[in-house]
Motif scaffolding. Structure first.
Motif, PDB file in Angstrom:
ATOM      1  N   GLU A  32       0.839  -1.331   0.107  1.00 60.55           N
ATOM      2  CA  GLU A  32       0.150   0.011   0.110  1.00 60.55           C
ATOM      3  C   GLU A  32       0.933   1.409   0.063  1.00 60.55           C
ATOM      4  OE1 GLU A  32      -3.528   0.057  -0.072  1.00 60.55           O
ATOM      5  OE2 GLU A  32      -3.607  -2.209  -0.149  1.00 60.55           O
ATOM      6  N   THR A  33       0.577   2.061  -0.819  1.00 62.11           N
ATOM      7  CA  THR A  33       1.384   3.463  -0.710  1.00 62.11           C
ATOM      8  C   THR A  33       0.375   4.293   0.082  1.00 62.11           C
ATOM      9  OG1 THR A  33       2.001   3.043  -3.071  1.00 62.11           O
ATOM     10  CG2 THR A  33       2.324   5.314  -2.273  1.00 62.11           C
ATOM     11  N   ILE A  34       1.224   4.962   1.223  1.00 60.82           N
ATOM     12  CA  ILE A  34       0.589   6.013   1.982  1.00 60.82           C
ATOM     13  C   ILE A  34       1.691   7.067   2.311  1.00 60.82           C
ATOM     14  CG2 ILE A  34      -0.619   6.246   4.251  1.00 60.82           C
ATOM     15  CD1 ILE A  34      -1.291   3.301   4.060  1.00 60.82           C
ATOM     16  N   PRO A  35       1.392   8.105   2.258  1.00 60.89           N
ATOM     17  CA  PRO A  35       2.395   9.272   2.574  1.00 60.89           C
ATOM     18  C   PRO A  35       2.541   9.492   3.922  1.00 60.89           C
ATOM     19  CG  PRO A  35       0.341  10.148   2.310  1.00 60.89           C
ATOM     20  CD  PRO A  35       0.056   8.833   2.064  1.00 60.89           C
ATOM     21  N   TYR A  36       3.742  10.077   4.140  1.00 62.79           N
ATOM     22  CA  TYR A  36       4.135  10.375   5.728  1.00 62.79           C
ATOM     23  C   TYR A  36       3.031  11.617   6.161  1.00 62.79           C
ATOM     24  CZ  TYR A  36       8.267   7.868   7.153  1.00 62.79           C
ATOM     25  OH  TYR A  36       9.055   6.919   7.423  1.00 62.79           O
ATOM     26  N   TRP A  37       3.201  12.199   7.118  1.00 65.21           N
ATOM     27  CA  TRP A  37       2.283  12.916   7.782  1.00 65.21           C
ATOM     28  C   TRP A  37       2.475  14.055   8.736  1.00 65.21           C
ATOM     29  CZ3 TRP A  37       2.780   7.442   8.404  1.00 65.21           C
ATOM     30  CH2 TRP A  37       3.530   7.124   9.225  1.00 65.21           C
ATOM     31  N   ILE A  38       1.977  14.838   9.085  1.00 66.85           N
ATOM     32  CA  ILE A  38       2.122  15.811   9.888  1.00 66.85           C
ATOM     33  C   ILE A  38       1.477  15.616  11.317  1.00 66.85           C
ATOM     34  CG2 ILE A  38       2.961  17.717   8.379  1.00 66.85           C
ATOM     35  CD1 ILE A  38       0.017  18.856   8.639  1.00 66.85           C
ATOM     36  N   THR A  39       1.570  16.247  12.398  1.00 67.65           N
ATOM     37  CA  THR A  39       0.969  15.951  13.675  1.00 67.65           C
ATOM     38  C   THR A  39       0.548  17.217  14.295  1.00 67.65           C
ATOM     39  OG1 THR A  39       3.143  15.965  14.866  1.00 67.65           O
ATOM     40  CG2 THR A  39       1.946  13.618  13.950  1.00 67.65           C
ATOM     41  N   GLY A  40      -0.062  17.257  15.380  1.00 65.52           N
ATOM     42  CA  GLY A  40      -0.560  18.339  16.169  1.00 65.52           C
ATOM     43  C   GLY A  40      -1.617  18.976  15.683  1.00 65.52           C
ATOM     44  N   PRO A  41      -2.140  20.018  16.603  1.00 63.87           N
ATOM     45  CA  PRO A  41      -3.426  20.803  16.318  1.00 63.87           C
ATOM     46  C   PRO A  41      -3.008  21.751  15.023  1.00 63.87           C
ATOM     47  CG  PRO A  41      -2.245  21.751  18.245  1.00 63.87           C
ATOM     48  CD  PRO A  41      -1.612  20.261  17.854  1.00 63.87           C
ATOM     49  N   GLN A  42      -4.175  21.751  14.306  1.00 62.84           N
ATOM     50  CA  GLN A  42      -4.193  22.707  13.239  1.00 62.84           C
ATOM     51  C   GLN A  42      -3.769  24.197  13.857  1.00 62.84           C
ATOM     52  OE1 GLN A  42      -7.099  22.339  10.117  1.00 62.84           O
ATOM     53  NE2 GLN A  42      -6.457  24.304   9.198  1.00 62.84           N
ATOM     54  N   GLU A  43      -2.925  24.881  13.138  1.00 62.57           N
ATOM     55  CA  GLU A  43      -2.519  26.281  13.343  1.00 62.57           C
ATOM     56  C   GLU A  43      -3.416  27.320  12.840  1.00 62.57           C
ATOM     57  OE1 GLU A  43       1.744  26.760  13.531  1.00 62.57           O
ATOM     58  OE2 GLU A  43       2.065  24.739  14.527  1.00 62.57           O
ATOM     59  N   ALA A  44      -3.570  28.573  13.390  1.00 60.58           N
ATOM     60  CA  ALA A  44      -4.117  29.620  12.712  1.00 60.58           C
ATOM     61  C   ALA A  44      -3.431  29.963  11.515  1.00 60.58           C
ATOM     62  CB  ALA A  44      -3.917  30.857  13.582  1.00 60.58           C
ATOM     63  N   GLU A  45      -4.362  30.455  10.477  1.00 56.79           N
ATOM     64  CA  GLU A  45      -4.143  30.674   9.025  1.00 56.79           C
ATOM     65  C   GLU A  45      -2.766  31.751   8.901  1.00 56.79           C
ATOM     66  OE1 GLU A  45      -5.825  30.959   4.597  1.00 56.79           O
ATOM     67  OE2 GLU A  45      -7.134  30.971   6.237  1.00 56.79           O
ATOM     68  N   ARG A  46      -1.870  31.426   8.371  1.00 61.50           N
ATOM     69  CA  ARG A  46      -0.946  32.603   7.994  1.00 61.50           C
ATOM     70  C   ARG A  46      -1.340  33.771   7.264  1.00 61.50           C
ATOM     71  NH1 ARG A  46       5.543  31.484   6.332  1.00 61.50           N
ATOM     72  NH2 ARG A  46       6.015  33.568   6.210  1.00 61.50           N
ATOM     73  N   VAL A  47      -1.084  34.986   7.761  1.00 59.85           N
ATOM     74  CA  VAL A  47      -1.674  35.988   6.989  1.00 59.85           C
ATOM     75  C   VAL A  47      -0.581  36.790   6.435  1.00 59.85           C
ATOM     76  CG1 VAL A  47      -3.498  36.001   8.598  1.00 59.85           C
ATOM     77  CG2 VAL A  47      -1.703  37.245   9.296  1.00 59.85           C
ATOM     78  N   ASP A  48       0.692  36.743   6.773  1.00 56.29           N
ATOM     79  CA  ASP A  48       1.836  37.848   6.124  1.00 56.29           C
ATOM     80  C   ASP A  48       2.820  36.701   5.334  1.00 56.29           C
ATOM     81  OD1 ASP A  48       2.710  36.066   8.431  1.00 56.29           O
ATOM     82  OD2 ASP A  48       4.779  36.988   7.989  1.00 56.29           O
ATOM     83  N   PHE A  49       2.764  37.269   4.027  1.00 60.75           N
ATOM     84  CA  PHE A  49       3.437  36.747   2.922  1.00 60.75           C
ATOM     85  C   PHE A  49       4.360  37.816   2.137  1.00 60.75           C
ATOM     86  CE2 PHE A  49      -0.798  34.635   3.469  1.00 60.75           C
ATOM     87  CZ  PHE A  49      -0.341  33.256   3.418  1.00 60.75           C
ATOM     88  N   TYR A  50       5.133  37.100   1.241  1.00 61.89           N
ATOM     89  CA  TYR A  50       5.950  37.928   0.594  1.00 61.89           C
ATOM     90  C   TYR A  50       5.445  38.900  -0.249  1.00 61.89           C
ATOM     91  CZ  TYR A  50      10.365  39.241  -2.200  1.00 61.89           C
ATOM     92  OH  TYR A  50      11.366  40.005  -2.531  1.00 61.89           O
ATOM     93  N   ARG A  51       5.923  40.242  -0.161  1.00 60.54           N
ATOM     94  CA  ARG A  51       5.204  41.251  -1.032  1.00 60.54           C
ATOM     95  C   ARG A  51       6.456  41.974  -1.391  1.00 60.54           C
ATOM     96  NH1 ARG A  51       1.455  38.646  -0.822  1.00 60.54           N
ATOM     97  NH2 ARG A  51      -0.582  38.868  -0.389  1.00 60.54           N
ATOM     98  N   GLY A  52       7.508  41.601  -1.609  1.00 63.96           N
ATOM     99  CA  GLY A  52       8.643  42.356  -2.110  1.00 63.96           C
ATOM    100  C   GLY A  52       9.732  42.752  -0.687  1.00 63.96           C
ATOM    101  N   GLY A  53      10.991  43.057  -0.999  1.00 63.95           N
ATOM    102  CA  GLY A  53      11.711  43.224  -0.200  1.00 63.95           C
ATOM    103  C   GLY A  53      12.632  42.192   0.179  1.00 63.95           C
ATOM    104  N   HIS A  54      13.153  41.962   1.560  1.00 67.56           N
ATOM    105  CA  HIS A  54      13.944  40.858   1.831  1.00 67.56           C
ATOM    106  C   HIS A  54      13.303  39.602   1.615  1.00 67.56           C
ATOM    107  CE1 HIS A  54      17.541  39.228   3.855  1.00 67.56           C
ATOM    108  NE2 HIS A  54      16.790  38.507   4.508  1.00 67.56           N
ATOM    109  N   LEU A  55      13.933  38.628   0.973  1.00 65.23           N
ATOM    110  CA  LEU A  55      13.314  37.296   0.851  1.00 65.23           C
ATOM    111  C   LEU A  55      13.926  36.287   1.769  1.00 65.23           C
ATOM    112  CD1 LEU A  55      11.448  35.356  -1.003  1.00 65.23           C
ATOM    113  CD2 LEU A  55      13.345  34.786  -2.429  1.00 65.23           C
ATOM    114  N   ARG A  56      13.140  35.635   2.804  1.00 65.27           N
ATOM    115  CA  ARG A  56      13.429  34.650   3.679  1.00 65.27           C
ATOM    116  C   ARG A  56      13.554  33.376   3.117  1.00 65.27           C
ATOM    117  NH1 ARG A  56       9.500  36.691   8.111  1.00 65.27           N
ATOM    118  NH2 ARG A  56       8.271  36.180   6.102  1.00 65.27           N
TER     119      ARG A  56
END
Length: 421
Positions: free
Chosen positions: A187-211
């Motif tokens: 059977e092909t089954i992917p690996y997984w993440i764990t823990g409670p789902q976190e708040a949706e991210r709101v800050d994204f790259y809009r130019g400037g310093h790329l991290r």
């Protein structure tokens, strides 16, 4: 069900995702009411162990540069003890099987334990098992560093039959390229993440310093040199406002010289090892996660952890996790070259690619489809199916140990004769 889990290492003693994955499954099964015990090796450093974790195996530490003998004969004997048979560990296994009487065994990484012998023991005793393959362990058990033994691969195919879980089709293909075949059920089954789902991210790259960040062993086989060279090409193309932070153990020390040689000390910074909990928090501080790993990477969990927290992964086009994530939808994919990764970084800086929608879709998919809560029912069902199969004629624990002792002594004699000859 009563389930016995087998693993060479077990957290907090671990090397990487394979051992962490075993612990995740054990915890999830215990949360679902199953009686689960873990049989693993004595820790390499003292650690606390709860009552259900039995650290009784002896480990031959292939992952430690000082864990194997430097003498040719000693090295081959250590290798045989790690991969082929370790009678001490067979005895430890049979003892726990007799004490616990599990309905099924959940097998993870068994390299370092005489893994071939452990699997042969389960077959001899007719114990149902499900083997979680997070790497091409069966191929490793049929080989030395130099080559695969066709007769061992043939014998493995003929005798080691049960239920296999592979985390990617690439892993299954690589495992079987040496001439062995996985049977009876795969059977092909992917690996997984764990823990409670976190708040949706709101800050994204809009130019400037790329991290940009990377995590894992800082090593050539993980593509760390490709990432350094990509940073040099990005800077030489006129983009100076970026940083690449690399988290993990420094495996190849010559990479430090490569950073200096390319005059990148202000751009590429080695951040050392972070505890897993802190690493999960750190993803939120970066725009992109670079993963230029080898194409043979069986899966690659860290890009999944990153995208779950809104950090867009750029991954090697052919690695295991690339089978599960879609380019432009959940991630970005690139050829495993400095030029391709530099071009992907530049596409974000020059706003030809907007990371926000990719990050949002990727995070939604990660928490919906790749969380342990979505995966564990499938593993649980495979264990139940294995436990319910019709039993055959089983050997005894005493005979299993005697056979292991004979195999161990015969292997040692053959190796000594081959080295002397």
């Amino acid at each position: 069900m009563k389930i016995l889990a087998l693993s060479n290492l077990y957290p907090p003693d671990f090397v990487g995702g394979y051992e962490l994955g075993c612990a995740h499954v054990v915890d999830a099964l215990r949360d679902r009411g199953h009686d689960v015990r873990v049989l693993t090796a004595a820790p390499r450093l003292p650690v606390a162990s709860p009552p259900h974790v039995l650290r009784r195996f002896k480990l031959t530490d292939e992952w430690n540069p000082n864990g194997m003998s430097k003498h040719p004969l000693g090295y081959r004997l250590d290798e045989a003890e790690s991969r082929l048979v370790n009678a001490y560990n067979v005895h430890a296994l049979t003892t726990v099987l007799d004490e616990f009487q599990p309905d099924a065994v959940y097998v993870c990484a068994v390299t370092g334990l005489g893994g071939f012998g452990l699997m042969a023991c389960l077959q001899f005793l007719d114990i149902p098992w499900v083997w979680q393959l997070g790497d091409c362990v069966p191929r490793i058990l049929c080989s030395t560093e130099r080559r695969t033994f066709p007769m061992l691969a043939e014998e493995f195919t003929r005798r080691i039959r049960g239920t296999y879980i592979v985390v990617s089709e690439r892993l299954r293909q690589e495992t079987e390229e040496c001439g062995l075949t996985l049977g009876d059920r795969v059977e092909t089954i992917p690996y997984w993440i764990t823990g409670p789902q976190e708040a949706e991210r709101v800050d994204f790259y809009r130019g400037g310093h790329l991290r940009i960040m990377a995590a894992g062993q800082v090593a050539q086989f993980k593509g760390s040199d490709i990432l350094i060279e990509a940073a040099a090409r990005l800077r030489d193309a006129g983009h100076d406002d970026f940083s690449v932070h690399m988290y993990g153990n420094l495996y190849d020390h010559w990479l430090l010289e490569l950073i200096r040689k390319r005059n990148l000390t202000d751009h590429v910074i080695l951040k050392g090892v972070l505890p897993q909990k802190l690493l999960l928090e750190t993803y939120k501080n970066y725009d992109l996660f670079a993963f230029p790993t080898l194409e043979r990477e069986p899966f690659g969990l860290v890009p999944l952890e990153a995208v779950a927290r809104g950090c867009v992964p750029i991954i090697s086009r052919q690695c295991g996790i690339a089978e599960w994530l879609v380019h432009g939808l959940h991630c970005l994919k690139a050829d495993r070259t400095p030029e391709a990764f530099a071009r992907a970084f530049a596409d974000v800086i020059e706003q030809r690619i907007d990371p926000e929608p990719i990050a949002r879709r990727g995070a939604a998919a990660a928490w919906r489809d790749f969380h342990i809560d979505a995966i564990i029912p499938r593993i649980e069902q495979l264990l139940a199916d294995a436990a319910s199969r019709e039993k055959g004629i089983a050997g005894s624990s005493h005979d299993a140990y005697r056979l292991a002792r004979m195999a161990e002594q015969l292997t040692a004699s053959l190796l000594q004769e081959s080295i002397i000859a």
